[in-house]
Design a protein around this motif. Sequence first.
Motif, PDB file in Angstrom:
ATOM      1  N   SER A 100      55.147  33.310  41.502  1.00 26.08           N
ATOM      2  CA  SER A 100      54.700  32.975  40.175  1.00 26.08           C
ATOM      3  C   SER A 100      55.088  31.628  39.733  1.00 26.08           C
ATOM      4  O   SER A 100      54.438  31.128  38.791  1.00 26.08           O
ATOM      5  CB  SER A 100      55.019  34.144  39.205  1.00 26.08           C
ATOM      6  OG  SER A 100      56.490  34.092  39.169  1.00 26.08           O
ATOM      7  N   GLN A 186      47.789  32.603  40.554  1.00 28.44           N
ATOM      8  CA  GLN A 186      48.348  33.506  39.797  1.00 28.44           C
ATOM      9  C   GLN A 186      47.474  34.407  38.557  1.00 28.44           C
ATOM     10  O   GLN A 186      46.738  33.766  38.300  1.00 28.44           O
ATOM     11  CB  GLN A 186      49.700  33.114  39.060  1.00 28.44           C
ATOM     12  CG  GLN A 186      50.328  34.215  38.498  1.00 28.44           C
ATOM     13  CD  GLN A 186      51.678  33.282  37.568  1.00 28.44           C
ATOM     14  OE1 GLN A 186      51.715  32.184  37.563  1.00 28.44           O
ATOM     15  NE2 GLN A 186      52.559  34.205  37.112  1.00 28.44           N
ATOM     16  N   PHE A 187      47.485  35.666  38.522  1.00 31.48           N
ATOM     17  CA  PHE A 187      46.485  36.259  37.671  1.00 31.48           C
ATOM     18  C   PHE A 187      47.299  37.535  37.062  1.00 31.48           C
ATOM     19  O   PHE A 187      48.272  37.901  37.591  1.00 31.48           O
ATOM     20  CB  PHE A 187      45.216  37.017  38.376  1.00 31.48           C
ATOM     21  CG  PHE A 187      45.658  37.913  39.694  1.00 31.48           C
ATOM     22  CD1 PHE A 187      45.163  39.307  39.332  1.00 31.48           C
ATOM     23  CD2 PHE A 187      45.928  37.365  40.651  1.00 31.48           C
ATOM     24  CE1 PHE A 187      45.241  40.180  40.430  1.00 31.48           C
ATOM     25  CE2 PHE A 187      46.311  38.271  41.911  1.00 31.48           C
ATOM     26  CZ  PHE A 187      45.761  39.904  41.678  1.00 31.48           C
ATOM     27  N   SER A 188      46.638  37.869  35.882  1.00 30.52           N
ATOM     28  CA  SER A 188      47.029  39.087  35.181  1.00 30.52           C
ATOM     29  C   SER A 188      46.128  40.324  35.471  1.00 30.52           C
ATOM     30  O   SER A 188      44.858  40.008  35.805  1.00 30.52           O
ATOM     31  CB  SER A 188      47.421  39.066  33.684  1.00 30.52           C
ATOM     32  OG  SER A 188      48.369  38.015  33.403  1.00 30.52           O
ATOM     33  N   LEU A 189      46.511  41.390  35.323  1.00 29.33           N
ATOM     34  CA  LEU A 189      45.825  42.509  35.594  1.00 29.33           C
ATOM     35  C   LEU A 189      45.787  43.437  34.089  1.00 29.33           C
ATOM     36  O   LEU A 189      46.848  43.624  33.396  1.00 29.33           O
ATOM     37  CB  LEU A 189      46.017  43.503  36.648  1.00 29.33           C
ATOM     38  CG  LEU A 189      45.785  42.964  37.985  1.00 29.33           C
ATOM     39  CD1 LEU A 189      46.735  44.071  38.949  1.00 29.33           C
ATOM     40  CD2 LEU A 189      44.507  42.974  38.464  1.00 29.33           C
ATOM     41  N   PRO A 233      41.424  41.862  36.892  1.00 29.75           N
ATOM     42  CA  PRO A 233      41.973  40.664  36.383  1.00 29.75           C
ATOM     43  C   PRO A 233      41.498  40.265  35.105  1.00 29.75           C
ATOM     44  O   PRO A 233      40.272  40.770  34.527  1.00 29.75           O
ATOM     45  CB  PRO A 233      41.314  39.508  37.265  1.00 29.75           C
ATOM     46  CG  PRO A 233      40.924  40.338  38.602  1.00 29.75           C
ATOM     47  CD  PRO A 233      40.720  41.574  38.143  1.00 29.75           C
ATOM     48  N   THR A 234      42.292  39.888  34.142  1.00 30.13           N
ATOM     49  CA  THR A 234      42.077  39.463  32.858  1.00 30.13           C
ATOM     50  C   THR A 234      42.783  38.236  32.286  1.00 30.13           C
ATOM     51  O   THR A 234      43.802  37.733  32.984  1.00 30.13           O
ATOM     52  CB  THR A 234      42.454  40.467  31.950  1.00 30.13           C
ATOM     53  OG1 THR A 234      42.237  40.421  30.349  1.00 30.13           O
ATOM     54  CG2 THR A 234      43.868  41.144  31.937  1.00 30.13           C
ATOM     55  N   ASN A 235      42.113  37.414  31.137  1.00 31.45           N
ATOM     56  CA  ASN A 235      42.863  36.360  30.469  1.00 31.45           C
ATOM     57  C   ASN A 235      43.720  36.838  29.394  1.00 31.45           C
ATOM     58  O   ASN A 235      44.244  36.132  28.694  1.00 31.45           O
ATOM     59  CB  ASN A 235      41.903  35.382  30.159  1.00 31.45           C
ATOM     60  CG  ASN A 235      41.228  34.834  31.618  1.00 31.45           C
ATOM     61  OD1 ASN A 235      42.326  34.543  32.593  1.00 31.45           O
ATOM     62  ND2 ASN A 235      40.127  34.464  31.510  1.00 31.45           N
ATOM     63  N   THR A 290      51.312  40.737  34.461  1.00 37.52           N
ATOM     64  CA  THR A 290      51.115  40.043  35.792  1.00 37.52           C
ATOM     65  C   THR A 290      51.023  40.838  36.957  1.00 37.52           C
ATOM     66  O   THR A 290      51.473  42.120  36.987  1.00 37.52           O
ATOM     67  CB  THR A 290      52.364  39.424  36.188  1.00 37.52           C
ATOM     68  OG1 THR A 290      52.930  38.605  34.983  1.00 37.52           O
ATOM     69  CG2 THR A 290      52.512  38.507  37.413  1.00 37.52           C
ATOM     70  N   SER A 291      50.081  40.276  37.792  1.00 38.49           N
ATOM     71  CA  SER A 291      49.725  41.335  38.677  1.00 38.49           C
ATOM     72  C   SER A 291      50.532  42.307  39.355  1.00 38.49           C
ATOM     73  O   SER A 291      50.398  43.448  39.541  1.00 38.49           O
ATOM     74  CB  SER A 291      48.673  40.679  39.544  1.00 38.49           C
ATOM     75  OG  SER A 291      49.676  39.502  40.234  1.00 38.49           O
TER      76      SER A 291
END
Length: 439
Positions: A100, A186-189, A233-235, A290-291
């Motif tokens: 990350s 890197q991605f968020s969920l 996934p989301t912003n 965070t994922s």
Amino acid sequence: VHGQGGFKFQNWAKTYGCSPELYFQPTSVEEIREILDMARQRNKRVKVLGGGHSPSDIACTDDFMIQMGKMNQILKVDKEQQQVTVEGGIFLSDLNVELSKHGLALANLGAVSEVTAAGVIGTGTHNTGIKHGILSTQIVALTLLTASGDLLECSESINMDIFQAARLHLGCLGVVLTVTFQCVPQFSLHEVAFPSTLTEVLDHLDDHLKRSQYFRFLWFPHSENVSVIYQDPTNKPPSSTTSWFWDYAVGYYLLEFLLWISTFVPSLVCWINRCFFWLLFSSRVENIATSYQIFNYECRFKQHVQDWAIPIEKTKEALLELKAALENNPKMVAHYPVEVRFARGDGIWMSPCFQQDSCYMNIIMYRPYGKNVPHLNYWLTYEGIMKKHGGRPHWAKAHSCTQKDFERMYPGFPKFCSIREKLDPTGMFLNAYLEKVFY
């Protein structure tokens, strides 16, 4: 290099353990070579240990045990290729944090990250997501130290057959020293959990699979109750609707106490499953993080676990058969949840998803306060249903399969055996678990 005597190993669930003659924690390739030389001279077997999380005896030995925790460094981060090379002993929990910092992440993770990079690929760790394979499919290269002390670099272009075998190595090909993962940005969920019924989910399975990238569901045995979980996934910024009281005071401490009571009055299990669904899973819950924080979740307390992969088209038939088996045998009780996950087919010889999109059906029997609970009838009933529908067991979990079963289940089994015999002709890396697999 010095080995420690008198060490006692137990896996996380405390269902299996052993007392190796010598226990090693090497810090370099040279030290591992010395250990293998010593094992050869003394005619000893060697088992390499990761996080010790596998609920089976796959890591057990009476001879030499190597714990790789001191070989846990990140060796290279290639931001252009989005790849990371690590030593085999690194915990994924540490790798997730470091990735990350570089704006990277693994596209999929299992429920637990207190496991090593070499260990998760050794047993075919998986999560869910029909567009995602097991974690081994994220490997693009690795290095292997063989029983003879040779160091092999393996990838799609170098030692291709050995790479194909080593991506799910069962700990029997050598010592995995380094692993190169293919990462993603890197991605968020955004996780959404909501109540449903078994009939609804099974009748509209394709819709659920299309609607969410990481879809799974929890079925509560002895009922129609289901908790559907979407992760996508989301912003959006981090947020949570969880609470310590419901997650731990009720979902951990009260549950463990009631399950302990149910060991004296088994009929309570049906009531516990329904009651806890109503308390904890009957309303919509959302989390954004965070994922890796969403992928990882609490395994609660010690437990017996089985987890088989079946062809995805068999999901409905097999689950309904398991439900009917419980209904027809009132003395057989099953703790919640039966966790149902999905994975893309792959070409890895020893993968439970070899050449078929798969449904993993995970059953559980908790061990409240460490107490053993009767589970053999449930286990054998479940295994019979899984075998009938073309299932293959998770390699980290306890199962009753033998060499004949694996020859039937895995078209690539003979190829894997031939690589294993070539790399380890004397069986240095075998143990009781693996002898049942190969002999």
